[in-house]
Design a protein around this motif. Structure first.
Motif, PDB file in Angstrom:
ATOM      1  N   ALA A  53       0.838  -1.209   0.000  1.00  0.00           N
ATOM      2  CA  ALA A  53       0.000   0.000   0.000  1.00  0.00           C
ATOM      3  C   ALA A  53       0.870   1.256   0.000  1.00  0.00           C
ATOM      4  CB  ALA A  53      -0.935  -0.001   1.214  1.00  0.00           C
ATOM      5  N   ILE A  54       1.934   1.244   0.816  1.00  0.00           N
ATOM      6  CA  ILE A  54       2.841   2.401   0.869  1.00  0.00           C
ATOM      7  C   ILE A  54       3.560   2.568  -0.476  1.00  0.00           C
ATOM      8  CG2 ILE A  54       4.934   3.330   1.953  1.00  0.00           C
ATOM      9  CD1 ILE A  54       2.739   3.531   3.914  1.00  0.00           C
ATOM     10  N   ALA A  55       4.056   1.455  -1.031  1.00  0.00           N
ATOM     11  CA  ALA A  55       4.778   1.518  -2.308  1.00  0.00           C
ATOM     12  C   ALA A  55       3.886   2.095  -3.401  1.00  0.00           C
ATOM     13  CB  ALA A  55       5.265   0.126  -2.705  1.00  0.00           C
ATOM     14  N   THR A  56       2.644   1.584  -3.471  1.00  0.00           N
ATOM     15  CA  THR A  56       1.713   2.040  -4.496  1.00  0.00           C
ATOM     16  C   THR A  56       1.400   3.521  -4.338  1.00  0.00           C
ATOM     17  OG1 THR A  56       0.753  -0.159  -4.488  1.00  0.00           O
ATOM     18  CG2 THR A  56      -0.512   1.555  -5.570  1.00  0.00           C
ATOM     19  N   SER A  57       1.179   3.933  -3.097  1.00  0.00           N
ATOM     20  CA  SER A  57       0.827   5.328  -2.846  1.00  0.00           C
ATOM     21  C   SER A  57       1.999   6.267  -3.153  1.00  0.00           C
ATOM     22  CB  SER A  57       0.381   5.477  -1.388  1.00  0.00           C
ATOM     23  OG  SER A  57      -0.035   6.789  -1.152  1.00  0.00           O
ATOM     24  N   LEU A  58       3.225   5.798  -2.897  1.00  0.00           N
ATOM     25  CA  LEU A  58       4.400   6.613  -3.225  1.00  0.00           C
ATOM     26  C   LEU A  58       4.519   6.801  -4.743  1.00  0.00           C
ATOM     27  CD1 LEU A  58       6.944   5.191  -0.629  1.00  0.00           C
ATOM     28  CD2 LEU A  58       6.395   7.612  -0.872  1.00  0.00           C
ATOM     29  N   VAL A  59       4.257   5.740  -5.509  1.00  0.00           N
ATOM     30  CA  VAL A  59       4.292   5.895  -6.970  1.00  0.00           C
ATOM     31  C   VAL A  59       3.155   6.811  -7.417  1.00  0.00           C
ATOM     32  CG1 VAL A  59       4.335   4.734  -9.202  1.00  0.00           C
ATOM     33  CG2 VAL A  59       5.293   3.599  -7.227  1.00  0.00           C
ATOM     34  N   ALA A  60       1.992   6.709  -6.755  1.00  0.00           N
ATOM     35  CA  ALA A  60       0.865   7.586  -7.088  1.00  0.00           C
ATOM     36  C   ALA A  60       1.247   9.043  -6.884  1.00  0.00           C
ATOM     37  CB  ALA A  60      -0.349   7.226  -6.235  1.00  0.00           C
ATOM     38  N   ALA A  61       2.018   9.314  -5.825  1.00  0.00           N
ATOM     39  CA  ALA A  61       2.482  10.681  -5.584  1.00  0.00           C
ATOM     40  C   ALA A  61       3.417  11.133  -6.704  1.00  0.00           C
ATOM     41  CB  ALA A  61       3.180  10.768  -4.226  1.00  0.00           C
ATOM     42  N   VAL A  62       4.254  10.196  -7.191  1.00  0.00           N
ATOM     43  CA  VAL A  62       5.130  10.511  -8.333  1.00  0.00           C
ATOM     44  C   VAL A  62       4.276  10.837  -9.565  1.00  0.00           C
ATOM     45  CG1 VAL A  62       6.864   9.582  -9.926  1.00  0.00           C
ATOM     46  CG2 VAL A  62       7.054   9.105  -7.481  1.00  0.00           C
ATOM     47  N   ILE A  63       3.230  10.033  -9.800  1.00  0.00           N
ATOM     48  CA  ILE A  63       2.333  10.253 -10.942  1.00  0.00           C
ATOM     49  C   ILE A  63       1.731  11.661 -10.861  1.00  0.00           C
ATOM     50  CG2 ILE A  63       0.120   9.560 -11.997  1.00  0.00           C
ATOM     51  CD1 ILE A  63       0.758   6.673 -10.976  1.00  0.00           C
ATOM     52  N   ALA A  64       1.188  11.992  -9.684  1.00  0.00           N
ATOM     53  CA  ALA A  64       0.543  13.299  -9.516  1.00  0.00           C
ATOM     54  C   ALA A  64       1.546  14.431  -9.712  1.00  0.00           C
ATOM     55  CB  ALA A  64      -0.102  13.391  -8.134  1.00  0.00           C
TER      56      ALA A  64
ATOM     57  N   LEU B 223       7.359  12.048  -0.627  1.00  0.00           N
ATOM     58  CA  LEU B 223       7.462  11.232   0.582  1.00  0.00           C
ATOM     59  C   LEU B 223       6.240  11.413   1.486  1.00  0.00           C
ATOM     60  CD1 LEU B 223       9.160   9.421   2.431  1.00  0.00           C
ATOM     61  CD2 LEU B 223      10.183  11.481   3.369  1.00  0.00           C
ATOM     62  N   VAL B 224       5.892  12.678   1.750  1.00  0.00           N
ATOM     63  CA  VAL B 224       4.773  12.972   2.654  1.00  0.00           C
ATOM     64  C   VAL B 224       3.459  12.447   2.070  1.00  0.00           C
ATOM     65  CG1 VAL B 224       3.414  14.857   3.660  1.00  0.00           C
ATOM     66  CG2 VAL B 224       5.916  14.957   3.700  1.00  0.00           C
ATOM     67  N   ALA B 225       3.213  12.754   0.788  1.00  0.00           N
ATOM     68  CA  ALA B 225       1.960  12.317   0.149  1.00  0.00           C
ATOM     69  C   ALA B 225       1.889  10.794   0.082  1.00  0.00           C
ATOM     70  CB  ALA B 225       1.844  12.925  -1.248  1.00  0.00           C
ATOM     71  N   GLY B 226       3.013  10.165  -0.246  1.00  0.00           N
ATOM     72  CA  GLY B 226       3.031   8.709  -0.374  1.00  0.00           C
ATOM     73  C   GLY B 226       2.771   8.009   0.950  1.00  0.00           C
ATOM     74  N   LEU B 227       3.407   8.490   2.010  1.00  0.00           N
ATOM     75  CA  LEU B 227       3.207   7.861   3.322  1.00  0.00           C
ATOM     76  C   LEU B 227       1.780   8.081   3.816  1.00  0.00           C
ATOM     77  CD1 LEU B 227       6.576   8.605   5.197  1.00  0.00           C
ATOM     78  CD2 LEU B 227       5.790   6.441   4.221  1.00  0.00           C
ATOM     79  N   ALA B 228       1.309   9.347   3.732  1.00  0.00           N
ATOM     80  CA  ALA B 228      -0.055   9.636   4.200  1.00  0.00           C
ATOM     81  C   ALA B 228      -1.075   8.844   3.381  1.00  0.00           C
ATOM     82  CB  ALA B 228      -0.331  11.140   4.083  1.00  0.00           C
ATOM     83  N   GLY B 229      -0.923   8.891   2.041  1.00  0.00           N
ATOM     84  CA  GLY B 229      -1.855   8.167   1.173  1.00  0.00           C
ATOM     85  C   GLY B 229      -1.824   6.676   1.419  1.00  0.00           C
ATOM     86  N   GLY B 230      -0.630   6.129   1.657  1.00  0.00           N
ATOM     87  CA  GLY B 230      -0.491   4.695   1.873  1.00  0.00           C
ATOM     88  C   GLY B 230      -1.125   4.233   3.175  1.00  0.00           C
ATOM     89  N   ILE B 231      -0.940   5.016   4.238  1.00  0.00           N
ATOM     90  CA  ILE B 231      -1.520   4.649   5.533  1.00  0.00           C
ATOM     91  C   ILE B 231      -3.053   4.710   5.456  1.00  0.00           C
ATOM     92  CG2 ILE B 231      -1.757   5.389   7.949  1.00  0.00           C
ATOM     93  CD1 ILE B 231       1.265   6.274   7.726  1.00  0.00           C
ATOM     94  N   ILE B 232      -3.576   5.781   4.859  1.00  0.00           N
ATOM     95  CA  ILE B 232      -5.034   5.898   4.697  1.00  0.00           C
ATOM     96  C   ILE B 232      -5.566   4.721   3.875  1.00  0.00           C
ATOM     97  CG2 ILE B 232      -6.900   7.287   3.666  1.00  0.00           C
ATOM     98  CD1 ILE B 232      -5.059   9.771   4.191  1.00  0.00           C
ATOM     99  N   ALA B 233      -4.858   4.402   2.796  1.00  0.00           N
ATOM    100  CA  ALA B 233      -5.311   3.319   1.914  1.00  0.00           C
ATOM    101  C   ALA B 233      -5.295   1.976   2.627  1.00  0.00           C
ATOM    102  CB  ALA B 233      -4.427   3.265   0.669  1.00  0.00           C
ATOM    103  N   TYR B 234      -4.257   1.746   3.448  1.00  0.00           N
ATOM    104  CA  TYR B 234      -4.159   0.472   4.146  1.00  0.00           C
ATOM    105  C   TYR B 234      -5.324   0.308   5.121  1.00  0.00           C
ATOM    106  CZ  TYR B 234      -2.482  -3.282   7.103  1.00  0.00           C
ATOM    107  OH  TYR B 234      -2.388  -4.448   7.805  1.00  0.00           O
TER     108      TYR B 234
END
Lengths: 119, 246
Positions: A53-64, B223-234
């Motif tokens: 979930a963290i890995a995917t969200s980090l790539v999503a941030a790169v996309i944005a 980093l900030v967006a990815g961590l926050a987004g990942g925790i919410i998503a999990y």
């Protein structure tokens, strides 16, 4: 200007040293840590799912970031056109039965069309 | 299943078979899109005043398109060595959880082998591995992944070298259009490979969090967006799963 920039040392080897120190090392160190860390992480599916979930969200941030605050010539295309191209391209990808190529072609058509219309 | 079982008797021939299967991945749609995106990277590098050997070296040694784009941006801006390293490190941090998530599929291999193979973990290789490794016999997985990842990295380095020299100067629109391939391709590719709700949710929470994080601090927004987004998503994924399960 700034000390030790890419163009600051006029030696043939400097750009390569710069790439290794400021590109290769800060990238591969995470990969190595991932290997070493995975050995210690408990093999529960939840720990791995959390990492995914963290890995995917980090790539999503790169996309944005690539779409919202792009470097280079993409910045000349209006932000709303870039967002629309990504969103509609993704919608077409879903509608076309998850065919990546369909999403890409539509997104690119919208982006190039907008570039012609707005510049 | 049974043909694989029979072939298991001849270990070396079998390894060659799986290496070939890995190489076949080069002709998949994602691999071809990545190669096209690298033509765009060659245009971007040329525009930044980097020579073709340096651009090729970047692709081979860094092997993560977003990190390379960040590096080019820092070179153009004249950022210091330390500042550039920090920016690249923040954009590449995502590779650590990706490698962690992939390791259970490669369990049993030697650590040295895994450290070497980890260089080829980037979005395309990761999605390819997460999708197909479970179909490969465990002892041939490193060969299979190495054949795909290694050759994909090498081919893209060669593509940058050739494209840089052939396309003397790409029009700005073409460079922009090629640069736009990366985000669209990453989004579709990751959505398709998501294994559970949290993966799909994470794509949207991560994207939604970026403008906020960028407004707070542009230097660490990913980093900030990815961590926050990942925790919410999990957390959201767990709630969805328990609801469906109950």
């Amino acid at each position: 200007m700034s000390p030790l920039g890419y163009h600051d040392i006029a030696a043939a080897w400097w750009p390569y040293a710069f790439i290794l120190l400021a590109g290769f090392l800060p990238t591969d160190v995470w990969r190595w840590l991932g290997v070493l860390f995975a050995g210690r992480v408990s093999e529960t599916s939840q720990a791995i799912a959390f990492a995914r979930a963290i890995a995917t969200s980090l790539v999503a941030a790169v996309i944005a970031r690539l779409v919202l605050v792009p470097d280079g010539p993409l910045a000349a295309v209006p932000t709303i056109a870039r967002i629309a191209a990504l969103a509609i391209g993704f919608a077409v990808y879903l509608l076309a039965g998850k065919r990546i190529i369909a999403g890409i072609l539509v997104a690119e058509a919208i982006l190039v069309g907008a570039a012609f219309a707005f510049t | 299943m049974s043909p694989n079982h029979a072939a298991d008797a001849d270990a070396s021939g079998d390894a060659r078979y799986w290496a070939l299967q890995g190489l076949k991945g080069l002709f998949s749609v994602p691999a071809l899109i990545l190669m096209t995106a690298h033509v765009g990277f060659a245009g971007l590098a040329r525009g930044a005043g980097i020579d073709w050997m340096e651009a090729t070296f970047m692709v081979a040694t860094i092997w993560a398109l977003p990190a390379n784009i960040v590096l080019i941006g820092a070179v153009t801006a004249g950022t210091s060595l330390a500042g550039t390293a920090l920016a690249v490190a923040l954009s590449s941090l995502r590779l650590m959880p990706m490698v962690v998530a992939l390791m259970p599929e490669l369990r049993g291999a030697r650590t040295r082998t895994l450290l070497f193979l980890s260089h080829f973990v980037a979005v395309t290789g990761w999605v390819f591995a997460m999708r197909t490794l479970h179909e490969v016999p465990r002892r041939h997985r490193t060969v299979y992944f190495g054949a795909f990842g290694g050759s994909l990295c090498l081919i893209n380095a060669v593509i940058v070298a050739i494209a840089f020299n052939l396309l003397s100067q790409l029009p700005a629109l073409a460079t922009g259009a090629l640069a736009f391939l990366t985000p669209v391709y990453f989004l579709c590719s990751l959505y398709g490979s998501a294994r559970e709700p949290s993966g799909r949710i994470g794509l949207f929470t991560g994207m939604a969090a970026l403008p906020v994080a960028n407004w707070l601090d542009p230097s660490s927004d990913i980093l900030v967006a990815g961590l926050a987004g990942g925790i919410i998503a999990y957390v959201a994924g767990r709630i969805v799963e328990t609801r469906v399960g109950a």
